[in-house]
Write a protein that holds these residues in place. Structure first.
Motif, PDB file in Angstrom:
ATOM      1  N   PRO A  28       0.370  -1.581   0.008  1.00 28.47           N
ATOM      2  CA  PRO A  28       0.168  -0.390  -0.205  1.00 28.47           C
ATOM      3  C   PRO A  28       0.805   1.306  -0.059  1.00 28.47           C
ATOM      4  N   CYS A  29       1.861   1.316  -0.071  1.00 24.29           N
ATOM      5  CA  CYS A  29       2.840   2.110   1.023  1.00 24.29           C
ATOM      6  C   CYS A  29       3.623   2.984  -0.627  1.00 24.29           C
ATOM      7  N   ALA A  30       4.471   1.679  -0.778  1.00 24.01           N
ATOM      8  CA  ALA A  30       4.736   1.806  -2.928  1.00 24.01           C
ATOM      9  C   ALA A  30       3.628   1.475  -3.639  1.00 24.01           C
ATOM     10  N   ALA A  31       2.281   1.583  -3.310  1.00 25.83           N
ATOM     11  CA  ALA A  31       1.279   1.854  -4.502  1.00 25.83           C
ATOM     12  C   ALA A  31       1.379   0.676  -5.364  1.00 25.83           C
ATOM     13  N   GLY A  32       1.445  -0.526  -5.274  1.00 28.66           N
ATOM     14  CA  GLY A  32       1.316  -0.917  -6.799  1.00 28.66           C
ATOM     15  C   GLY A  32       1.894  -2.871  -5.870  1.00 28.66           C
ATOM     16  N   LEU A  33       1.487  -3.383  -7.095  1.00 25.12           N
ATOM     17  CA  LEU A  33       1.106  -5.050  -6.877  1.00 25.12           C
ATOM     18  C   LEU A  33       3.394  -5.267  -7.475  1.00 25.12           C
ATOM     19  N   TYR A  34       4.517  -6.138  -7.459  1.00 21.55           N
ATOM     20  CA  TYR A  34       5.442  -5.989  -7.601  1.00 21.55           C
ATOM     21  C   TYR A  34       5.798  -7.876  -7.014  1.00 21.55           C
ATOM     22  N   SER A  35       6.532  -7.963  -8.049  1.00 22.77           N
ATOM     23  CA  SER A  35       7.563  -9.297  -8.379  1.00 22.77           C
ATOM     24  C   SER A  35       8.740  -9.386  -8.264  1.00 22.77           C
ATOM     25  N   VAL A  36       9.255 -10.735  -7.326  1.00 19.16           N
ATOM     26  CA  VAL A  36      10.999 -10.422  -7.454  1.00 19.16           C
ATOM     27  C   VAL A  36      11.312 -11.704  -7.352  1.00 19.16           C
ATOM     28  N   PRO A  37      12.082 -12.655  -7.897  1.00 16.45           N
ATOM     29  CA  PRO A  37      12.277 -14.023  -8.651  1.00 16.45           C
ATOM     30  C   PRO A  37      12.814 -14.577  -7.084  1.00 16.45           C
ATOM     31  N   LEU A  38      12.537 -15.597  -7.396  1.00 16.98           N
ATOM     32  CA  LEU A  38      12.010 -15.792  -5.656  1.00 16.98           C
ATOM     33  C   LEU A  38      13.339 -16.788  -5.659  1.00 16.98           C
ATOM     34  N   SER A  39      14.398 -17.107  -6.844  1.00 13.26           N
ATOM     35  CA  SER A  39      16.062 -17.306  -6.838  1.00 13.26           C
ATOM     36  C   SER A  39      16.954 -16.451  -5.695  1.00 13.26           C
TER      37      SER A  39
ATOM     38  N   ILE B 141      13.219  -6.056  -7.666  1.00 12.48           N
ATOM     39  CA  ILE B 141      11.766  -6.047  -7.544  1.00 12.48           C
ATOM     40  C   ILE B 141      11.504  -5.139  -8.730  1.00 12.48           C
ATOM     41  N   GLN B 142      10.201  -6.206  -9.035  1.00 16.48           N
ATOM     42  CA  GLN B 142       9.559  -5.096 -10.200  1.00 16.48           C
ATOM     43  C   GLN B 142       8.341  -4.715 -10.386  1.00 16.48           C
ATOM     44  N   LEU B 143       8.211  -3.921 -10.812  1.00 15.96           N
ATOM     45  CA  LEU B 143       6.456  -3.201 -10.689  1.00 15.96           C
ATOM     46  C   LEU B 143       5.712  -4.246 -11.573  1.00 15.96           C
TER      47      LEU B 143
END
Length: 400
Positions: A257-268, A283-285
């Motif tokens: 909520p603070c960064a205002a978005g759904l993000y992803s990061v590789p599990l590796s 981390i990517q938006l």
């Protein structure tokens, strides 16, 4: 999405008659008619993408939901217990047995295997100012239904007492048996090995403000907004950092909520040879908050049960609705919207299919109407009872 206003009527008008009999619950065999059957005069909302039906009701704020082919688990944090319901009737059939000493704050539940459920006990309510660390614990249970009786056995517990965590907002179990836990206050992501060893996944280099990781940090203030016509400020008048988690396609997805978005990061990257704070570089938006919404909080994430689907479903709490996001394109769609059935939706889970029917169960806890979670009001004013809703979703003809 266009929806009709929620209304009360005899469910027979929709042809959804009858209640699953006890024998059907006992052996797990139920027809599609039984799966979608409910009592008369329940709340119903019909939409372009879904049919939503009131499933169960509670008189204490619920949180956390998971389920199997015969039962559904719903947490009751303030009562320190986890309710077990019949999947088909929504009636209580037992409780999850607590560990020695009892639960502190049973908060999040996820199905982690056939006849296995894991509970996150958050260890206490969040306290960002003044700050008090929490002591979250994961409890893994095996459960069954035999001769009309529910039973469960605690198989494993994983304590995070050696990690400094502000508030554990969610967790996800990975295919390799590891757990990932989010910290919504200190802005961190932690992992736990199957043997219980805890590691920092992505955490700041220090607690100094300049070391905060923007995508997962907490915001120390939030604007006053309206939720369902009620003024709303999250407890502490802050916006949480990393909150709900999900995993698919070799990536960890989270909403901030603070960064205002759904993000992803590789599990590796969660276990590579870099320092934990350096891993944040990956981390990517995935999908930003819509520009016309001042504050967004997606309180739960769960992927479409079809294994290759890119659609992740989210409890859009402040908009009183359920949405889905395509994690490959960032496209968003409203799935279900109703101020009674989704009165601050907080947790949700797909149930495994029974005769091809796999409903989404959504639990709402009216956080905007409780002084414990809304700093903008001075009197509790919940609309009792609190509801859990089954959402039957019209599937996409194509994934993309």
């Amino acid at each position: 999405m266009l929806t009709t206003r929620s209304f009360r009527l005899a469910v027979v008008l929709l042809g959804l008659t009858g209640i699953a009999c006890s024998n059907a619950v006992d052996d797990g065999k139920a027809s599609e008619q039984q799966e979608t059957s409910v009592q008369n005069a329940l709340e119903i909302s019909v939409g372009k993408s879904s049919l939503s039906v009131e499933y169960a009701s509670f008189y204490a704020p619920p949180a956390g939901v998971a389920g199997g082919k015969t039962v559904v688990f719903v947490g009751s944090p303030l009562e320190g217990k986890v309710n077990v319901l019949s999947r088909f009737s929504g009636q209580p059939v037992g409780e999850l047995p607590p560990p020695e000493g009892g639960f502190i704050l049973p908060f999040v539940l996820h199905s982690t295997g056939s006849h296995r459920v894991t509970l996150l006990d958050a260890g206490g309510l969040p306290s960002p100012d003044p700050f008090y660390p929490a002591n979250p614990t994961l409890y893994e249970y095996d459960y069954g239904w035999h001769a009309g009786q529910f039973s469960a056995t605690l198989k494993k517990s994983i304590s995070f007492q050696d990690a400094t965590i502000g508030f554990a907002e969610d967790f996800v179990k990975l295919a390799d048996g590891r757990y990932v836990v989010s910290d919504a206050i200190l802005g961190g992501i932690w992992t736990a090995d199957p043997d219980g060893t805890v590691h920092p996944g992505i955490v700041p280099a220090s607690d100094a403000p300049e070391d905060a990781i923007p995508e997962i940090t907490i915001c120390d203030s939030m604007p006053l907004i309206q939720v369902g016509g009620v003024p709303f400020l999250f407890a502490g008048a802050t916006l949480p950092g990393v909150s709900p988690l999900e995993a698919r396609f070799g990536k960890l997805y989270f909403y901030s909520p603070c960064a205002a978005g759904l993000y992803s990061v590789p599990l590796s990257v969660l276990s590579d040879n870099r320092a934990p704070y350096e891993r944040a570089a990956d981390i990517q938006l995935v999908s930003p908050k819509p520009a016309n919404i001042e504050v967004e909080q997606l309180l739960a994430l769960t992927f479409d049960p079809r294994p290759n689907s890119p659609w992740v479903y989210a409890a859009d709490s402040l908009q009183l609705q359920v949405i889905r996001i395509n994690v490959l394109t960032g496209k968003r769609e409203v799935v279900a919207s109703d101020p009674t059935l989704f009165n601050f939706p907080s947790t949700m889970a797909f149930l495994p299919p029974v005769f091809g029917v796999s409903p989404l169960v959504v639990v709402s806890n009216q956080q905007h109407l409780l002084t414990l979670t809304n700093y903008a009001i001075d009197t509790d004013m919940p609309h009792l009872p609190f509801l859990a809703t089954k959402v039957f979703i019209k599937q996409h003809p194509h994934f993309h």
